[in-house]
Motif scaffolding. Structure first.
Motif, PDB file in Angstrom:
ATOM      1  N   VAL A 232       0.869  -1.154  -0.139  1.00  0.00           N
ATOM      2  CA  VAL A 232       0.021   0.029   0.101  1.00  0.00           C
ATOM      3  C   VAL A 232       0.816   1.262   0.100  1.00  0.00           C
ATOM      4  CG1 VAL A 232      -1.752   1.404   1.309  1.00  0.00           C
ATOM      5  CG2 VAL A 232      -2.022  -1.144   1.082  1.00  0.00           C
ATOM      6  N   PHE A 233       1.919   1.377   0.835  1.00  0.00           N
ATOM      7  CA  PHE A 233       2.637   2.486   0.773  1.00  0.00           C
ATOM      8  C   PHE A 233       3.609   2.818  -0.249  1.00  0.00           C
ATOM      9  CE2 PHE A 233       2.650   4.444   5.143  1.00  0.00           C
ATOM     10  CZ  PHE A 233       1.901   3.633   5.984  1.00  0.00           C
ATOM     11  N   SER A 234       3.858   1.544  -1.021  1.00  0.00           N
ATOM     12  CA  SER A 234       4.453   1.753  -2.165  1.00  0.00           C
ATOM     13  C   SER A 234       3.799   2.415  -3.087  1.00  0.00           C
ATOM     14  CB  SER A 234       5.102   0.433  -2.528  1.00  0.00           C
ATOM     15  OG  SER A 234       5.306   0.216  -4.199  1.00  0.00           O
ATOM     16  N   THR A 235       2.576   1.974  -3.531  1.00  0.00           N
ATOM     17  CA  THR A 235       1.434   2.771  -4.549  1.00  0.00           C
ATOM     18  C   THR A 235       1.250   4.182  -4.037  1.00  0.00           C
ATOM     19  OG1 THR A 235       0.670   0.372  -4.811  1.00  0.00           O
ATOM     20  CG2 THR A 235      -0.679   2.560  -5.642  1.00  0.00           C
ATOM     21  N   LEU A 236       1.122   4.314  -2.728  1.00  0.00           N
ATOM     22  CA  LEU A 236       0.897   5.785  -2.158  1.00  0.00           C
ATOM     23  C   LEU A 236       2.021   6.592  -2.443  1.00  0.00           C
ATOM     24  CD1 LEU A 236      -0.941   5.165   1.233  1.00  0.00           C
ATOM     25  CD2 LEU A 236      -2.014   6.085  -0.872  1.00  0.00           C
ATOM     26  N   ARG A 237       3.323   6.042  -2.460  1.00  0.00           N
ATOM     27  CA  ARG A 237       4.488   6.990  -2.807  1.00  0.00           C
ATOM     28  C   ARG A 237       4.758   7.359  -4.193  1.00  0.00           C
ATOM     29  NH1 ARG A 237       7.370   3.660   1.647  1.00  0.00           N
ATOM     30  NH2 ARG A 237       6.761   4.786   3.508  1.00  0.00           N
ATOM     31  N   LYS A 238       4.059   6.479  -5.173  1.00  0.00           N
ATOM     32  CA  LYS A 238       4.464   6.635  -6.310  1.00  0.00           C
ATOM     33  C   LYS A 238       3.461   7.996  -6.604  1.00  0.00           C
ATOM     34  CE  LYS A 238       5.293   2.076  -7.852  1.00  0.00           C
ATOM     35  NZ  LYS A 238       4.819   0.722  -7.838  1.00  0.00           N
ATOM     36  N   ARG A 239       4.383   8.879  -7.624  1.00  0.00           N
ATOM     37  CA  ARG A 239       3.746  10.037  -7.877  1.00  0.00           C
ATOM     38  C   ARG A 239       2.904   9.889  -8.995  1.00  0.00           C
ATOM     39  NH1 ARG A 239       5.707  14.952  -5.585  1.00  0.00           N
ATOM     40  NH2 ARG A 239       5.401  16.007  -7.350  1.00  0.00           N
ATOM     41  N   GLN A 240       1.519  10.279  -8.831  1.00  0.00           N
ATOM     42  CA  GLN A 240       0.496  10.145  -9.929  1.00  0.00           C
ATOM     43  C   GLN A 240       0.630  11.298 -10.991  1.00  0.00           C
ATOM     44  OE1 GLN A 240      -1.851   7.578 -10.138  1.00  0.00           O
ATOM     45  NE2 GLN A 240      -0.578   6.845  -8.219  1.00  0.00           N
ATOM     46  N   PRO A 241       0.622  11.208 -12.248  1.00  0.00           N
ATOM     47  CA  PRO A 241       0.727  12.047 -13.361  1.00  0.00           C
ATOM     48  C   PRO A 241      -0.461  12.897 -13.183  1.00  0.00           C
ATOM     49  CG  PRO A 241       0.251  10.138 -14.519  1.00  0.00           C
ATOM     50  CD  PRO A 241       0.508   9.847 -12.753  1.00  0.00           C
ATOM     51  N   SER A 242      -0.501  14.165 -13.670  1.00  0.00           N
ATOM     52  CA  SER A 242      -1.626  15.164 -13.686  1.00  0.00           C
ATOM     53  C   SER A 242      -2.400  14.659 -15.079  1.00  0.00           C
ATOM     54  CB  SER A 242      -1.119  16.438 -13.991  1.00  0.00           C
ATOM     55  OG  SER A 242      -2.222  17.049 -14.396  1.00  0.00           O
ATOM     56  N   SER A 243      -3.792  14.671 -14.797  1.00  0.00           N
ATOM     57  CA  SER A 243      -4.668  14.309 -15.718  1.00  0.00           C
ATOM     58  C   SER A 243      -5.014  15.485 -16.823  1.00  0.00           C
ATOM     59  CB  SER A 243      -5.915  13.476 -15.541  1.00  0.00           C
ATOM     60  OG  SER A 243      -6.618  14.398 -14.388  1.00  0.00           O
ATOM     61  N   LEU A 244      -4.360  16.600 -16.762  1.00  0.00           N
ATOM     62  CA  LEU A 244      -4.680  17.656 -17.536  1.00  0.00           C
ATOM     63  C   LEU A 244      -3.573  17.863 -18.670  1.00  0.00           C
ATOM     64  CD1 LEU A 244      -4.563  20.294 -14.431  1.00  0.00           C
ATOM     65  CD2 LEU A 244      -6.531  19.626 -15.888  1.00  0.00           C
ATOM     66  N   PRO A 245      -4.383  18.420 -19.758  1.00  0.00           N
ATOM     67  CA  PRO A 245      -3.548  18.237 -21.016  1.00  0.00           C
ATOM     68  C   PRO A 245      -2.246  19.158 -20.936  1.00  0.00           C
ATOM     69  CG  PRO A 245      -5.398  19.523 -21.284  1.00  0.00           C
ATOM     70  CD  PRO A 245      -5.418  19.147 -19.843  1.00  0.00           C
ATOM     71  N   ALA A 246      -1.234  18.794 -21.633  1.00  0.00           N
ATOM     72  CA  ALA A 246       0.045  19.452 -21.741  1.00  0.00           C
ATOM     73  C   ALA A 246      -0.035  20.902 -22.070  1.00  0.00           C
ATOM     74  CB  ALA A 246       0.759  18.969 -22.791  1.00  0.00           C
ATOM     75  N   THR A 247      -1.050  21.437 -22.649  1.00  0.00           N
ATOM     76  CA  THR A 247      -1.241  22.882 -23.221  1.00  0.00           C
ATOM     77  C   THR A 247      -2.146  23.644 -22.119  1.00  0.00           C
ATOM     78  OG1 THR A 247      -3.316  22.301 -24.344  1.00  0.00           O
ATOM     79  CG2 THR A 247      -1.299  22.300 -25.477  1.00  0.00           C
ATOM     80  N   PHE A 248      -2.329  23.052 -20.944  1.00  0.00           N
ATOM     81  CA  PHE A 248      -3.282  23.460 -20.012  1.00  0.00           C
ATOM     82  C   PHE A 248      -2.775  24.812 -19.438  1.00  0.00           C
ATOM     83  CE2 PHE A 248      -4.419  24.041 -15.412  1.00  0.00           C
ATOM     84  CZ  PHE A 248      -5.845  24.268 -15.309  1.00  0.00           C
ATOM     85  N   ALA A 249      -1.368  25.089 -18.845  1.00  0.00           N
ATOM     86  CA  ALA A 249      -0.977  26.398 -18.558  1.00  0.00           C
ATOM     87  C   ALA A 249      -1.379  27.316 -19.591  1.00  0.00           C
ATOM     88  CB  ALA A 249       0.369  26.258 -18.224  1.00  0.00           C
ATOM     89  N   ASP A 250      -0.728  27.208 -21.043  1.00  0.00           N
ATOM     90  CA  ASP A 250      -1.099  28.090 -21.912  1.00  0.00           C
ATOM     91  C   ASP A 250      -2.564  28.534 -22.216  1.00  0.00           C
ATOM     92  OD1 ASP A 250       1.866  28.020 -22.495  1.00  0.00           O
ATOM     93  OD2 ASP A 250       1.310  26.335 -23.877  1.00  0.00           O
ATOM     94  N   ASN A 251      -3.382  27.725 -22.206  1.00  0.00           N
ATOM     95  CA  ASN A 251      -4.930  27.816 -22.260  1.00  0.00           C
ATOM     96  C   ASN A 251      -5.353  28.613 -21.230  1.00  0.00           C
ATOM     97  OD1 ASN A 251      -4.632  25.815 -24.387  1.00  0.00           O
ATOM     98  ND2 ASN A 251      -5.765  24.181 -23.037  1.00  0.00           N
ATOM     99  N   VAL A 252      -4.816  28.442 -19.898  1.00  0.00           N
ATOM    100  CA  VAL A 252      -5.403  29.345 -18.909  1.00  0.00           C
ATOM    101  C   VAL A 252      -4.797  30.756 -19.209  1.00  0.00           C
ATOM    102  CG1 VAL A 252      -5.195  29.720 -16.381  1.00  0.00           C
ATOM    103  CG2 VAL A 252      -5.338  27.304 -17.229  1.00  0.00           C
ATOM    104  N   VAL A 253      -3.599  30.944 -19.473  1.00  0.00           N
ATOM    105  CA  VAL A 253      -3.131  32.505 -19.618  1.00  0.00           C
ATOM    106  C   VAL A 253      -3.852  32.990 -20.704  1.00  0.00           C
ATOM    107  CG1 VAL A 253      -1.247  33.517 -20.628  1.00  0.00           C
ATOM    108  CG2 VAL A 253      -0.925  31.664 -18.698  1.00  0.00           C
ATOM    109  N   ARG A 254      -4.199  32.032 -21.713  1.00  0.00           N
ATOM    110  CA  ARG A 254      -4.894  32.766 -22.950  1.00  0.00           C
ATOM    111  C   ARG A 254      -6.265  33.297 -22.525  1.00  0.00           C
ATOM    112  NH1 ARG A 254      -5.811  28.558 -25.905  1.00  0.00           N
ATOM    113  NH2 ARG A 254      -3.295  28.327 -26.715  1.00  0.00           N
ATOM    114  N   VAL A 255      -7.139  32.584 -21.776  1.00  0.00           N
ATOM    115  CA  VAL A 255      -8.565  32.814 -21.198  1.00  0.00           C
ATOM    116  C   VAL A 255      -8.025  33.904 -20.316  1.00  0.00           C
ATOM    117  CG1 VAL A 255     -10.282  32.175 -19.537  1.00  0.00           C
ATOM    118  CG2 VAL A 255      -9.189  30.328 -21.187  1.00  0.00           C
ATOM    119  N   LEU A 256      -7.169  34.030 -19.520  1.00  0.00           N
ATOM    120  CA  LEU A 256      -7.041  35.168 -18.508  1.00  0.00           C
ATOM    121  C   LEU A 256      -6.854  36.415 -19.537  1.00  0.00           C
ATOM    122  CD1 LEU A 256      -6.594  35.740 -15.594  1.00  0.00           C
ATOM    123  CD2 LEU A 256      -4.249  35.465 -15.891  1.00  0.00           C
ATOM    124  N   GLU A 257      -5.834  36.398 -20.598  1.00  0.00           N
ATOM    125  CA  GLU A 257      -5.552  37.446 -21.358  1.00  0.00           C
ATOM    126  C   GLU A 257      -6.727  38.046 -22.204  1.00  0.00           C
ATOM    127  OE1 GLU A 257      -2.187  36.130 -23.435  1.00  0.00           O
ATOM    128  OE2 GLU A 257      -0.602  37.108 -22.214  1.00  0.00           O
TER     129      GLU A 257
END
Lengths: 197, 129
Positions: free
Chosen positions: B28-53
C-alpha cells in the motif's frame, strides 16, 4: 519559498510567463485536489482552470502566511466543493453515523474485476472507492508531501481528524490488499496441488 | 496507540517488519508514494493564460465603453445644467434671415447631386479606359 516570492512578484508585475510557470508547477496538485473531490472528468479541467483564474485574482492578497502550494491547494479544495454544490455533482463522502468500512468495495463480487497482480492498479481502484475526505488526506500527505498541519490547513480539518482519516484509510486499503494476497496464495497453493496431481 | 497504528508508523519510518499485515502495508505504501501524473492536457497552462488575457482585454474594452458613456452623459448633464442656470433660449439666428431664399437651397442641393452623378459616370469611366 524565496523562489515563490520572486515568482509572485513577477506575476503581480504583469508577467504572464511567470504565471504560466506557476500553473505548470502546481497543475498536478490542483488536478489531484479537484479530482479527489469531483470525479466527473468533463468538469475536471474546467474547474482546474477556474482555480488558477481565482489564484491569479487573489494573488495580491497572499502574504506567504503559508506555503504557496498550500494556499493554492486550499483554493482548489474550496473551489471543488463549491462546484459540487452549484452543479449538484454527486459527492460520495462518509455516511453519517456509520462506518464507511461497510460501504467499501466488497471483495466477494466486483473484486474479480481487478487484475490483482497489478497491485498499483488494484490499490488505485481501491483508493478511488474511498470516501472523498480519505482520498484527499491520502493524496495531500503521500503524493504532495504535506504534513498533518498543512493537510489540516487545506481541508479545514483538525490535525487529529487528519491523522485518524489517514490511519483508517491506510488500514482499509491494507485489509483489502491482505485479503487479495491471501486469496492469491490459496489460488497458487491449489494450483500447485493440481499441477502435482 | 494500537498495534495497527504502531505498525503503520514503523513501516512509514522504513523499519523492517514481518507478517502478512506488514507485507500488505508495504504494498500500500509503495503505491501511495508513487507520484501520479496530472490528468490535465500539456497545453493546460497556456490555455489558462490565454483565457486570462482574453478576460483582461474584454475588461479593458468594457471600461473604455464606460468611459465614453460616462463622458457623453456628463456632457449632456453639463449642457442641461448650463442651459437651466443661464436662462438660455434657443434662437434659429441667421437661419430665419435666409428663409426667403429656399429656391437657392434647392438649386444648390440639385447642383451638388448633378456634379456627383457626372463624376461617377463620366470621370471614373474615363479613368478606367
Amino acid at each position: 519559498m524565496t523562489d515563490d516570492k520572486a515568482l509572485v512578484r513577477q506575476i503581480l508585475a504583469g508577467d504572464m510567463q511567470a504565471f504560466a510557470l506557476l500553473i505548470r508547477q502546481n497543475e498536478r496538485l490542483v488536478s489531484h485536489m479537484v479530482g479527489k473531490v469531483v470525479q466527473n472528468r468533463e468538469e475536471h479541467e474546467e474547474i482546474c482552470q477556474d482555480v488558477f483564474l481565482k489564484v491569479y485574482e487573489k494573488l495580491g492578497d497572499f502574504h506567504f502566511q503559508s506555503k504557496l502550494s498550500t494556499w493554492i491547494a486550499t483554493i482548489a479544495y474550496r473551489h471543488g466543493l463549491n462546484a459540487i454544490k452549484k452543479s449538484r455533482i454527486s459527492f460520495r463522502d462518509l455516511p453519517e453515523g456509520e462506518s464507511y468500512q461497510d460501504h467499501f468495495i466488497s471483495t466477494e463480487d466486483p473484486g474479480a474485476q481487478f487484475e490483482e497482480k497489478d497491485w498499483d492498479l488494484y490499490i488505485e481502484k481501491l483508493i478511488s472507492a474511498l470516501p472523498a475526505s480519505y482520498r484527499l488526506v491520502l493524496t495531500l500527505y503521500h503524493q504532495e508531501g504535506m504534513n498533518y498541519q498543512e493537510v489540516g490547513a487545506v481541508t479545514g480539518m483538525p490535525e487529529g481528524t487528519v491523522k485518524s482519516y489517514l490511519f483508517r484509510a491506510r488500514a482499509m486499503l491494507k485489509d483489502k490488499v491482505k485479503e487479495s494476497m491471501q486469496k492469491e496464495d490459496n489460488y497458487e497453493f491449489r494450483g500447485g496441488i493440481t499441477a502435482t496431481d | 496507540m494500537s498495534f495497527e497504528e504502531e505498525l503503520q508508523q514503523r513501516i512509514e519510518q522504513g523499519k523492517e517488519e514481518a507478517g502478512l499485515d506488514a507485507k500488505a502495508y508495504y504494498t500500500v505504501f509503495s503505491t501511495l508514494r508513487k507520484r501520479q501524473p496530472s490528468s490535465l492536457p500539456a497545453t493546460f497552462a497556456d490555455n489558462v493564460v490565454r483565457v486570462l488575457e482574453q478576460r483582461k482585454a474584454s475588461a479593458s474594452r468594457a471600461s473604455e465603453y464606460w468611459l465614453i458613456f460616462g463622458g457623453g452623459f456628463s456632457l449632456v448633464v453639463a449642457f442641461v445644467v448650463a442651459v437651466a442656470m443661464s436662462g438660455f433660449e434657443p434662437n434659429a439666428g441667421f437661419l430665419t434671415g435666409i428663409a426667403d431664399y429656399s429656391g437657392l437651397f434647392v438649386f444648390g442641393i440639385g447642383f451638388v447631386l448633378f456634379l456627383s452623378y457626372m463624376e461617377r459616370h463620366l470621370l471614373r469611366k474615363n479613368r478606367a479606359v
